[in-house]
Structure formats: structure tokens, C-alpha cells
Design a protein around this motif. Structure first.
Motif, PDB file in Angstrom:
ATOM      1  N   PHE A 167      31.229  41.940  87.465  1.00 40.39           N
ATOM      2  CA  PHE A 167      31.471  42.822  86.325  1.00 40.39           C
ATOM      3  C   PHE A 167      31.003  42.123  85.056  1.00 40.39           C
ATOM      4  N   THR A 168      30.231  42.848  84.276  1.00 40.50           N
ATOM      5  CA  THR A 168      29.623  42.222  83.103  1.00 40.50           C
ATOM      6  C   THR A 168      30.649  41.679  82.117  1.00 40.50           C
ATOM      7  N   ASN A 169      31.687  42.412  81.923  1.00 36.30           N
ATOM      8  CA  ASN A 169      32.716  41.943  80.992  1.00 36.30           C
ATOM      9  C   ASN A 169      34.022  42.708  81.230  1.00 36.30           C
ATOM     10  N   LYS A 170      34.998  42.378  80.422  1.00 38.33           N
ATOM     11  CA  LYS A 170      36.330  42.944  80.625  1.00 38.33           C
ATOM     12  C   LYS A 170      36.286  44.472  80.552  1.00 38.33           C
ATOM     13  N   GLU A 171      35.540  44.962  79.607  1.00 41.00           N
ATOM     14  CA  GLU A 171      35.437  46.402  79.415  1.00 41.00           C
ATOM     15  C   GLU A 171      34.871  47.087  80.665  1.00 41.00           C
ATOM     16  N   GLU A 172      33.815  46.515  81.210  1.00 42.10           N
ATOM     17  CA  GLU A 172      33.224  47.106  82.410  1.00 42.10           C
ATOM     18  C   GLU A 172      34.178  47.028  83.594  1.00 42.10           C
TER      19      GLU A 172
ATOM     20  N   VAL B 217      37.687  49.964  87.257  1.00 47.27           N
ATOM     21  CA  VAL B 217      39.001  50.240  87.828  1.00 47.27           C
ATOM     22  C   VAL B 217      39.329  51.719  87.659  1.00 47.27           C
ATOM     23  N   VAL B 218      39.046  52.227  86.477  1.00 41.78           N
ATOM     24  CA  VAL B 218      39.332  53.647  86.249  1.00 41.78           C
ATOM     25  C   VAL B 218      38.560  54.508  87.261  1.00 41.78           C
ATOM     26  N   ARG B 219      37.267  54.259  87.345  1.00 42.39           N
ATOM     27  CA  ARG B 219      36.455  55.052  88.276  1.00 42.39           C
ATOM     28  C   ARG B 219      36.948  54.926  89.704  1.00 42.39           C
ATOM     29  N   ASP B 220      37.271  53.712  90.065  1.00 41.08           N
ATOM     30  CA  ASP B 220      37.646  53.431  91.446  1.00 41.08           C
ATOM     31  C   ASP B 220      39.018  53.982  91.795  1.00 41.08           C
ATOM     32  N   THR B 221      39.837  54.181  90.800  1.00 37.66           N
ATOM     33  CA  THR B 221      41.235  54.498  91.071  1.00 37.66           C
ATOM     34  C   THR B 221      41.554  55.967  90.907  1.00 37.66           C
TER      35      THR B 221
ATOM     36  N   GLY C 105      50.358  60.365  91.751  1.00 38.30           N
ATOM     37  CA  GLY C 105      51.463  59.982  90.877  1.00 38.30           C
ATOM     38  C   GLY C 105      52.254  58.810  91.401  1.00 38.30           C
ATOM     39  N   ALA C 106      52.546  58.842  92.672  1.00 39.10           N
ATOM     40  CA  ALA C 106      53.402  57.801  93.216  1.00 39.10           C
ATOM     41  C   ALA C 106      52.671  56.478  93.384  1.00 39.10           C
ATOM     42  N   THR C 107      51.361  56.491  93.242  1.00 40.56           N
ATOM     43  CA  THR C 107      50.605  55.238  93.416  1.00 40.56           C
ATOM     44  C   THR C 107      50.345  54.567  92.071  1.00 40.56           C
ATOM     45  N   LYS C 108      49.667  53.436  92.161  1.00 37.42           N
ATOM     46  CA  LYS C 108      49.346  52.702  90.930  1.00 37.42           C
ATOM     47  C   LYS C 108      48.421  53.486  90.014  1.00 37.42           C
ATOM     48  N   SER C 109      47.672  54.411  90.574  1.00 41.17           N
ATOM     49  CA  SER C 109      46.698  55.088  89.732  1.00 41.17           C
ATOM     50  C   SER C 109      47.366  55.837  88.583  1.00 41.17           C
ATOM     51  N   SER C 110      48.627  56.210  88.782  1.00 42.43           N
ATOM     52  CA  SER C 110      49.306  56.889  87.690  1.00 42.43           C
ATOM     53  C   SER C 110      49.507  55.930  86.516  1.00 42.43           C
ATOM     54  N   GLY C 111      49.632  54.654  86.837  1.00 43.14           N
ATOM     55  CA  GLY C 111      49.719  53.661  85.772  1.00 43.14           C
ATOM     56  C   GLY C 111      48.429  53.607  84.987  1.00 43.14           C
ATOM     57  N   MET C 112      47.304  53.791  85.683  1.00 39.49           N
ATOM     58  CA  MET C 112      46.021  53.772  84.994  1.00 39.49           C
ATOM     59  C   MET C 112      45.894  54.950  84.053  1.00 39.49           C
ATOM     60  N   ILE C 113      46.469  56.075  84.467  1.00 39.93           N
ATOM     61  CA  ILE C 113      46.388  57.234  83.580  1.00 39.93           C
ATOM     62  C   ILE C 113      47.101  56.941  82.275  1.00 39.93           C
ATOM     63  N   LYS C 114      48.242  56.329  82.382  1.00 36.26           N
ATOM     64  CA  LYS C 114      48.946  55.929  81.167  1.00 36.26           C
ATOM     65  C   LYS C 114      48.026  55.050  80.328  1.00 36.26           C
TER      66      LYS C 114
ATOM     67  N   ASP D  61      33.539  55.843  75.878  1.00 35.11           N
ATOM     68  CA  ASP D  61      32.905  56.373  77.086  1.00 35.11           C
ATOM     69  C   ASP D  61      33.890  56.519  78.240  1.00 35.11           C
ATOM     70  N   ILE D  62      34.975  55.737  78.200  1.00 35.09           N
ATOM     71  CA  ILE D  62      36.026  55.980  79.186  1.00 35.09           C
ATOM     72  C   ILE D  62      36.644  57.354  78.935  1.00 35.09           C
ATOM     73  N   ALA D  63      36.822  57.652  77.683  1.00 36.05           N
ATOM     74  CA  ALA D  63      37.420  58.947  77.339  1.00 36.05           C
ATOM     75  C   ALA D  63      36.527  60.082  77.834  1.00 36.05           C
ATOM     76  N   VAL D  64      35.219  59.956  77.602  1.00 33.50           N
ATOM     77  CA  VAL D  64      34.290  60.984  78.074  1.00 33.50           C
ATOM     78  C   VAL D  64      34.351  61.100  79.595  1.00 33.50           C
ATOM     79  N   PHE D  65      34.213  59.963  80.236  1.00 32.02           N
ATOM     80  CA  PHE D  65      34.270  59.929  81.689  1.00 32.02           C
ATOM     81  C   PHE D  65      35.554  60.575  82.200  1.00 32.02           C
ATOM     82  N   TYR D  66      36.649  60.204  81.580  1.00 33.94           N
ATOM     83  CA  TYR D  66      37.948  60.689  82.003  1.00 33.94           C
ATOM     84  C   TYR D  66      38.049  62.199  81.822  1.00 33.94           C
ATOM     85  N   ARG D  67      37.542  62.672  80.686  1.00 35.31           N
ATOM     86  CA  ARG D  67      37.614  64.102  80.447  1.00 35.31           C
ATOM     87  C   ARG D  67      36.801  64.872  81.493  1.00 35.31           C
TER      88      ARG D  67
END
Lengths: 213, 213, 213, 213
Positions: D58-63, D68-72, D107-116, D127-133
Motif C-alpha cells: 500500500f502506497t501510504n496510510k490513505e491508500e 480497507v473500505v473497498r475490501d470490507t 452490521g454485526a461484523t467489523k464492517s459496520s465499524g468502518m461505516i462509522k 474520493d472515499i466519500a465519492v466511492f462510498y456514495r
DNA sequence: GATGAATGAGAATTCATTCAT
DNA sequence: GATGAATGAATTCTCATTCAT
């Protein structure tokens, strides 16, 4: 007229006392916490004034420190010098009297804490070091050296190297001072200054070796 | 296999040396400038590394200071203890040898600067004070006290108060150390440590009073 | 005498206003950038003071954050509680009024951004979490629960699980708040809060299922 | 050939697994501590590799965060879409099934934590916001909207504003997710997700108002 | 590929000093 | 003279990122 101090209104007397109150507060804190760790705000607070007021009397922290040194360390020497000048009796007794008085007047007071501090901070205050050497060390050693020279002249002490002996006689008092203000607080219970000086002088005067019969 | 040290990549050998390089740099600066006035960036720079590197080896400034104390002061004691254990000859000679060795091994080195610093900063580092009392003061005084007790038992020294005499014998070395690192630098030219210790012991052993014929 | 506030020197009045100015600036930046990404220097700058000034009023970043939370979130609750206490009319209308007022007073303001932040940072600030639970969640839910209980007693609402229903009624407002401060800014154009709350209540009150004739 | 994964030597499979191990570790820590407070060194340590290795993938922390967002978050949506496509039965039952499955799978998994986390950090990662939307919100809402449209067409639900109703149905699940990862941990014992969703749907489907006759 | 030592920009915090009132 | 609010330079410490091995 004879007693002008009493005639000033109270707040003016207070004003005159300010520098002394600040010096006293600063002495306390410098001895307690060291130079760098003492905050001027705390000094002011302890003297009951505001931070700004402190600057009316002392240009900056460094000058305050110097003033405390001058105000604290020098006075103690006068008493000892007078004692030597006026003492009558054997040189051994005089030496005992001088060293005990020295401890009582300087060592046992806060000024001994300043001596520790001066030694610690000498490197950061070249002019304090100069002042200290001239006003304290030279005067102190001259005093002892004079006493020794007279004792040797009179045949009360055997011939000796005055300079080195002077340093030797200073050492135990210096040590007591440092002890008192560093690790001493815990250890001090065991080291009684009066007994220590007495023991030191007994040893120094009569030697450790058994006397030839 | 025979020379595993040589097989490490260069930077790993470097890593092993880093703590020592940093401790050496810190020792220099602490002695030179005191605790508060020493900037960690300067320590790092003197060790030839960056600020961050220092933190790989020492959690913070305080821990660095403690590490320097431990690394510097303790080792000097070992040599003196060995000397006492193995010495053969009169107690007076042993005392001379121990004190001169003490000066040579500890006093004349930078570690004496740390002792000054420990005394100055003891109040700010309670655990350094505890460590110092236990590892340095107690060990040092036990060493001297043991020597004195043996000398008295053997009749080489007259009966004496072991505790007070021990403190007395420590005083001049301590004074030399402080002298060297505070006002001393200017004065030191005149005070030759070896001669001073010698003079002190002569005085202490034989006394200042003229011998009874 | 009549107007003591006006008698204060200007900079003292300033002092009184400082905390609020700083809190306002901090609120803006925390909401905009989150806790970690907000630099105290920026907060100070936005409040028109220097970095150091901020520390005259708040011990550290954490305390500033807590102060913002306390200062921002709590006040909004009072209005809603008063409304419920004094409202006359059907419970359905009261529910509508409360929820719309809630959005207007809290959701539409910056405080909703803080709620997002509290949820995000709750894990890092245990005592903020406690405070939030007690001062915001419990008070908020009690308010709604009370309303529901009364409505059921009066036969205005059918029997229901008060706790679960309360959570359900909170959900849409919470969602609006989060929406507004995260992905919302782009999407928000489409989601009109007033219509959304209205729609939600219509659905909740009458159900999705077609009415039995 | 049919099972190429099994034919790789173990360390190579391990190599292939690295990114996943790192993503899993990062997921844990991001959810636990938030974006800014998560140190990459800890992520690496938890994944059992060195800090440097992380940068091979991973290039950096942001990536890393984006990965993680994409994967989760994305995978959880697939299951729900499949369920809707293949479900046979009443729309009310389908809605119940979808929402419970949604909670169970996401919801019951960790991915709900990522949504938060995404909501909290959206501002810092446009770009995370765009991707997420696009990948999460649009897909999720389309799914629900489709379900609603079909139900209305079939006469199973009364006519309704599809967009607003969709948002309404999302709210409680979103709230559960946030609850679980912020103040919830203490409160959660009282709020049973399955019961909550059930209660919400009952209310939503039949309404709070007592049924006519 | 993997490592982990090293870097240095960046942020929080402190405190001597100033100055308007 | 006295005050204390305000300042900002200075310093400690952190951590994402790099790179020689």
C-alpha cells in the motif's frame, strides 16, 4: 526623623519591602527546584504579587538569580570575618569556632542551597561564576588562609602548605551543604553537622595515626 | 563463525553501537550545560543521528539522563573495590592509593561532572536520587568504612568514629569534582588534585598539631 | 453601579468573551476536520488570538474538546424538553412538533456535527462517552419515552414497546445529522430534512400496509 | 492445474495472503482506534510483518484506508442483492428478511465499524466519500427502492414516496451500526438488534395509530 | 521481497517577557 | 506603581515514510 522607617505610610513601607519579598520567594524556589524549573509566575505568587510586578524590580530571570546570589551568599561571610578579627584564644579553638559558626550562619540556612545551585549553574552564568569566585571563594579562602598563617607563625600549627590546607578545611563544610540539599534529606538523619565538623577537626588537628608515646 | 561480529551487516553493527554513542554525546552535553539546558536535538546531532533516532533507544529525556547516570557513575566504583580487596601493605598506603585511584578513575573523567549534576538535579528525579544513594553513596561509603575498620582492628589507626571519618575522607574528593566542573575551570590551574589529595591525607593522618617530641 | 458590565476595562470584557470565542472557533474546526486533524494553532488563529492564549483557558486539546461538547450539545435539549412539557394537543402532533424542532434546534446547527464527532471519538475519550450517554442519550430518550408512555396511556397510540420505539424514533434524526456532516454535503440536495421527518412520521404513525377498509 | 492455489509452495501462498492479512489487521485497528490514532507500525505488527513490508502493498496510510473500505464494505452488499432477486413471498416478509440479513452480514461484523469511520473521515478523504456514495449508498438504496416499487406495484404496500421511504428504512440499521461502535458497548446490552429491527418493521408496516374499527 | 533503522516535518505544550489598562 | 492577559519562540515527542542491506 530619627526613625524614618516608622513614619512611612504602610503601603509605602510595603513597596520598599517588595524586592526583599521577591528575593526571599525566589530563594525558596530556586533552592527547591533549581534555576530552569523555577517559574517566575510561582515566584511572584509566593511573594504575593503579580508576574508583571516582578519585572518592575528585576530585568529578567537571570538578573533575579544574580540578585538572589548576591543577596544571600555574601552576608554570611561578614560574620565569620568579624569573628576571626576579634577572637582571642588558641588557633585550634578559633578554627573550631569559625567552622561551627560558618555552618550555623551559612550552611544551616537556605544560602547553602544557593551554593549548590551556583555550582550547578556556573557554566550557564559566566558572570555569576566570576562574582562567586571573587566575592565568595576568594574572601572565604583568604579568611581561612590568614588564620592558618598566623597559627603557623605563632607555632600553634606545624609548617604547612597554606593554600592546600585551606582547601582541605573548606571541603567538609561544602560537603555538608551539598548533602543537605541533594541526597541528604534522606541520609541527613545520620549525619549530624556539628558532630561531623567536630570529628573532622579532631582528625585534622591530631591525625589518624596513633601518637608516638 | 569465528568472528560473528564481522558478519553482521554494517548498519546492524551500527545499531549495537548507537546507545553508547548517544550516551557519550548526552554525557558531554549534560555535563557541559546541565539537564534542562541540554536539547535532545543537540545530543542527537553530536551523536551524528537525527532527533527521532534518539527516541528509538531512550523513551524520553528523563530516561536518557538516568541511563547516562547508570552508565557513567557505577563502573568507576568497581575498580576501587577491587583495589581494596587485593591490596597488600599498610592501611595508610592503601588509603592513599584508593583516593588517588578514585580521582584518576572517576574524578578526572566526565563522570565527576555527572555527580555534580546528580546533586543539582536530585530533587527533580526522586528515583535517580534513590538509585544514586544506593548504588553510589552506600557502596562508596561501605568501601571506605571497611578499610577504616580493618585499620583500627589492626592497630594501624587509632580508635575513631568510622561513619564520621568516612564522610570526612569523601569530602575532599567530592570537592575536587565539584570544583572541576563549576568555578574550578578558572581556578583549577592552582589546585593540583594529586597534590591536594596528598596534602589532605598527610594532614589527616598526622594531624595539624606539632608532634609531641 | 447600574451597569457594572460596562465599567470593566475593555480587555477585561474581552477576557470574559474569550472562552466563548475559542469554543466557537474550536467547534467550527472540530466539525470541519475532526479531532486529530484540528490544530490548536488554527483554533487560536480563528478566534483571533495566539496559540498560548488558548492554554490560558483550556488545559489541553482534550479538555478543549470536552468543553466544546458540553457547551454545544447540552443546550439543545432544553428547548425540546420545554416543548413537551407545555404542549397541548394530540400526541401525534406533539411528536411531529418535537422532531421537527429537534432538527431545527440541534440537527440543522453545528452541534449535529459534534454528535458525529462524539460517536467517532467516543472510544478515545471514555469520559466524554460517559458524559454523552448520561447527559444526551439518557435525557433524550427519557424525553421521547415519556411522550410515548403518555400517548399509550391516553389511548392515542396502540400498546408498544417503549424502549424499542424510542430508539426507532431517534434513528431518522440521527441519520439526518450524520448525513449532513459526512457524505451528505453532496447528496443532501436530494434529502430534504423536513420532508424526510414528515415522511418518516407518516409512515411510522399509519404504517406502510394499506389500511383495512 | 485444477487447483492451482494448492500447488504453490507454502511461502508463496503466504505471500499472496499478505495483503489480506494486512487489510484484516488494519480493519481491526481502524475500527478500534480511528484513522488518525492508528499507527501503521501497529498494523504491521498485528499482521506479523515489518513496517516496511506494509509499504510494498500500500502506497501510504490513505491508500491502506481506502483499500480497507473497498475490501470490507462492498462484499456485504452482494448477498443482500442476491436475496432480493431470488426471494419469493410477500414484500413484507422480504423486507424483514433483507433487513435482518443486512444486520447479520454487515452490521454485526467489523464492517459496520468502518461505516462509522467513513462517516467520520469522509471530509478528509473526498474520493472515499465519492466511492462510498457510489458503491455503497447508491447500490444500497437502489436495492431497497426496487423492493419498495415492486411492492407498491403489486398492491402490497400503499402508495408512498420511494426515495424518502428508502432513507427511512436505512436509518435504523445505520443507527444500530453506529450504536455498536460508539457509546453502544455499554448500552448495547439493552438494545437487541434483532428485536429492534423487528419492532421497527412492525411499527413501520402497521403504524403506531390504532387500527380503525 | 522483507526488514527495521533512520529520518524529519509537524503538533502540543510551556513560560519568560511585554504592555494596555 | 501594579496587574494579568496576551504573545510566540523554543522544546519535547510522534509517526508516516524512506532506503540500505
Amino acid at each position: 526623623m530619627q526613625c524614618p522607617l516608622e513614619m512611612k505610610p504602610r503601603w509605602e513601607r510595603r513597596k520598599d519591602a517588595r524586592p526583599q519579598e521577591l528575593l526571599a520567594a525566589a530563594l525558596d524556589l530556586f533552592v527547591e527546584r533549581g534555576f530552569a524549573s523555577t517559574r517566575l509566575e510561582d515566584v511572584a505568587k509566593r511573594a504575593g504579587v503579580s508576574k508583571g510586578t516582578l519585572y518592575l524590580y528585576f530585568t529578567n530571570k537571570e538578573e533575579l538569580f544574580k540578585a538572589v546570589v548576591r543577596d544571600t551568599i555574601v552576608p554570611a561571610l561578614g560574620a565569620a570575618e568579624d569573628m576571626i578579627a576579634s577572637f582571642e584564644g588558641s588557633s585550634a579553638d578559633l578554627l573550631r569556632a569559625v567552622m561551627q559558626a560558618w555552618w550555623a550562619n551559612a550552611g544551616a540556612t537556605k544560602s547553602s542551597g544557593m551554593i549548590k545551585l551556583v555550582m550547578a549553574e556556573a557554566g550557564n552564568f559566566p558572570d555569576i561564576a566570576v562574582f562567586y569566585r571573587e566575592e565568595v571563594i576568594l574572601r572565604g579562602t583568604s579568611m581561612i588562609s590568614g588564620l592558618l598563617e598566623r597559627a603557623v607563625e605563632r607555632g600553634e600549627f606545624r609548617p604547612l602548605d597554606v593554600f592546600l590546607t585551606t582547601q582541605t578545611l573548606i571541603a567538609p563544610v561544602l560537603m555538608l551543604m551539598l548533602w543537605k540539599h541533594s541526597v541528604g534529606p534522606c541520609e541527613m538523619s545520620e549525619l549530624d553537622p556539628v558532630a561531623f565538623i567536630d570529628s573532622f577537626l579532631t582528625m585534622t588537628l591530631s591525625g589518624l595515626l596513633p601518637r608516638a608515646p
